[in-house]
Design a protein around this motif. Structure first.
Motif, PDB file in Angstrom:
ATOM      1  N   LYS A 165      22.166  28.305 -39.482  1.00 52.86           N
ATOM      2  CA  LYS A 165      20.739  28.245 -39.089  1.00 52.86           C
ATOM      3  C   LYS A 165      20.026  29.585 -39.266  1.00 52.86           C
ATOM      4  CE  LYS A 165      21.570  24.013 -37.694  1.00 52.86           C
ATOM      5  NZ  LYS A 165      23.034  23.969 -37.933  1.00 52.86           N
TER       6      LYS A 165
ATOM      7  N   TYR B 232      26.631  18.358 -43.559  1.00 54.72           N
ATOM      8  CA  TYR B 232      25.766  17.358 -42.917  1.00 54.72           C
ATOM      9  C   TYR B 232      26.242  15.958 -43.325  1.00 54.72           C
ATOM     10  CZ  TYR B 232      22.875  21.510 -42.403  1.00 54.72           C
ATOM     11  OH  TYR B 232      22.421  22.770 -42.106  1.00 54.72           O
TER      12      TYR B 232
ATOM     13  N   GLU C 261      23.368  11.989 -37.664  1.00 52.52           N
ATOM     14  CA  GLU C 261      23.001  12.790 -36.503  1.00 52.52           C
ATOM     15  C   GLU C 261      22.784  14.245 -36.878  1.00 52.52           C
ATOM     16  OE1 GLU C 261      24.722  13.896 -32.037  1.00 52.52           O
ATOM     17  OE2 GLU C 261      25.960  12.796 -33.467  1.00 52.52           O
ATOM     18  N   LYS C 262      23.670  14.801 -37.722  1.00 49.73           N
ATOM     19  CA  LYS C 262      23.526  16.197 -38.126  1.00 49.73           C
ATOM     20  C   LYS C 262      22.273  16.405 -38.980  1.00 49.73           C
ATOM     21  CE  LYS C 262      28.355  17.667 -37.889  1.00 49.73           C
ATOM     22  NZ  LYS C 262      29.504  18.226 -38.659  1.00 49.73           N
TER      23      LYS C 262
ATOM     24  N   ARG D 237      19.504  14.524 -38.915  1.00 44.21           N
ATOM     25  CA  ARG D 237      18.325  14.393 -38.045  1.00 44.21           C
ATOM     26  C   ARG D 237      18.148  15.612 -37.158  1.00 44.21           C
ATOM     27  NH1 ARG D 237      20.159   8.954 -37.952  1.00 44.21           N
ATOM     28  NH2 ARG D 237      21.438   9.373 -36.118  1.00 44.21           N
ATOM     29  N   ASP D 238      19.258  16.156 -36.669  1.00 47.05           N
ATOM     30  CA  ASP D 238      19.172  17.319 -35.786  1.00 47.05           C
ATOM     31  C   ASP D 238      18.602  18.520 -36.527  1.00 47.05           C
ATOM     32  OD1 ASP D 238      19.917  18.858 -33.284  1.00 47.05           O
ATOM     33  OD2 ASP D 238      21.134  19.928 -34.758  1.00 47.05           O
ATOM     34  N   TYR D 239      19.065  18.746 -37.773  1.00 44.02           N
ATOM     35  CA  TYR D 239      18.552  19.891 -38.523  1.00 44.02           C
ATOM     36  C   TYR D 239      17.058  19.745 -38.766  1.00 44.02           C
ATOM     37  CZ  TYR D 239      17.958  23.675 -41.771  1.00 44.02           C
ATOM     38  OH  TYR D 239      17.513  24.832 -42.356  1.00 44.02           O
TER      39      TYR D 239
ATOM     40  N   ALA E 273      14.864  17.957 -37.134  1.00 41.40           N
ATOM     41  CA  ALA E 273      14.116  18.037 -35.878  1.00 41.40           C
ATOM     42  C   ALA E 273      13.971  19.474 -35.410  1.00 41.40           C
ATOM     43  CB  ALA E 273      14.810  17.200 -34.805  1.00 41.40           C
ATOM     44  N   ARG E 274      15.040  20.251 -35.529  1.00 43.58           N
ATOM     45  CA  ARG E 274      14.983  21.655 -35.109  1.00 43.58           C
ATOM     46  C   ARG E 274      14.022  22.446 -35.976  1.00 43.58           C
ATOM     47  NH1 ARG E 274      20.902  24.109 -33.955  1.00 43.58           N
ATOM     48  NH2 ARG E 274      19.570  25.937 -33.707  1.00 43.58           N
TER      49      ARG E 274
END
Length: 259
Positions: A188, A217, A221-222, A224-226, A228-229
């Motif tokens: 990140k 990824y 879930e991974k 979508r999480d990236y 979203a962040r």
């Protein structure tokens, strides 16, 4: 690369801009990249036709990988070739992302060179002539998967330098950078860089961020999480690659994880 509407003719002469997470085209409309990557180095004689074929399928952008290192394994992309690529993009009404492929995995990957060295490529007279006045149609990528395995702090420090150099040598162009760890931004670092830029407001007006969602990824879930962040940062993000299988640049000779 991912997306929305085609820009219509006639093409206006104006600046692209960034409004939070939105990329605003020269006509003042939000633009979402929806495109494909074309490796000009594999078959340069087929690049123009590939741009036409992609446009017929409905893309609004193409990322064209080029060579900018005169000492690299691939012949350097000439100004004449760039002019032909840009004209093909304009004719077919797609945005052209020009991105040198020589820097992938720098500094650890064999055969890679520094984005600082790449920045000088854009100053050669024939190259400069090809891109002169093309800010409406051309986005400049600092380099495909420009940095390999580095600490987050080193990525941020290096990328700050590279962005400054490119902004200075290429005024008026929209710039695009890739995430850390071969574009995947596994740690990140690019998100942290984007957050710093928003806080300082120093480079956020003409910088797009790109992430490759490959073997780091492998679940929805991974992914979508990236996204979203990054969305929470209110900065523009392009998904430069998305696949459930490992992807490696030829410079990356490391082991491929099993999927």
């Amino acid at each position: 690369m991912a997306g929305a509407c085609l820009l219509s003719s006639p093409w206006a002469v104006a600046d692209w801009s960034i409004n939070g997470k939105q990329i605003i085209d020269p006509k003042g409309n939000p633009f979402i990249f929806r495109g494909v990557t074309i490796n000009h180095l594999v078959a340069p004689e087929r690049t123009v036709q590939a741009i036409k074929d992609a446009a017929l399928l409905g893309v609004n952008s193409v990322q064209v990988e080029i060579a900018a290192n005169f000492y690299g394994p691939a012949p350097v992309t000439t100004g004449q070739q760039l002019a032909e690529i840009i004209q093909a993009c304009k004719t077919n009404k797609v945005i052209c992302v020009l991105e040198p492929n020589d820097v992938a995995g720098y500094p650890g990957a064999a055969g890679s060179i520094s984005p600082s060295a790449i920045s000088s490529y854009w100053s050669f007279s024939d190259v400069r002539q090809a891109i002169l006045g093309q800010q409406d149609y051309v986005v400049i990528g600092i380099g495909n998967q420009a940095l390999g395995t580095l600490s987050a702090d080193e990525y941020i420090n290096r990328m700050s330098t590279y962005v400054g150099e490119f902004r200075s040598s290429l005024p008026g162009f929209l710039l695009l950078i890739d995430g850390s760890h071969w574009g995947q931004d596994t740690d990140k670092a690019m998100q942290k860089f984007a957050e710093q830029n928003k806080q300082s407001n120093s480079v956020s007006n003409n910088l797009i961020y790109s992430v490759d969602l490959y073997d780091s990824y492998l679940t929805g879930e991974k992914v979508r999480d990236y996204i979203a962040r990054f969305s929470a940062l209110d900065a523009p993000l392009v998904i430069g690659g998305l696949a459930p299988t490992p992807y490696y640049h030829p410079h990356n000779i490391g082991p491929r994880p099993a999927v």
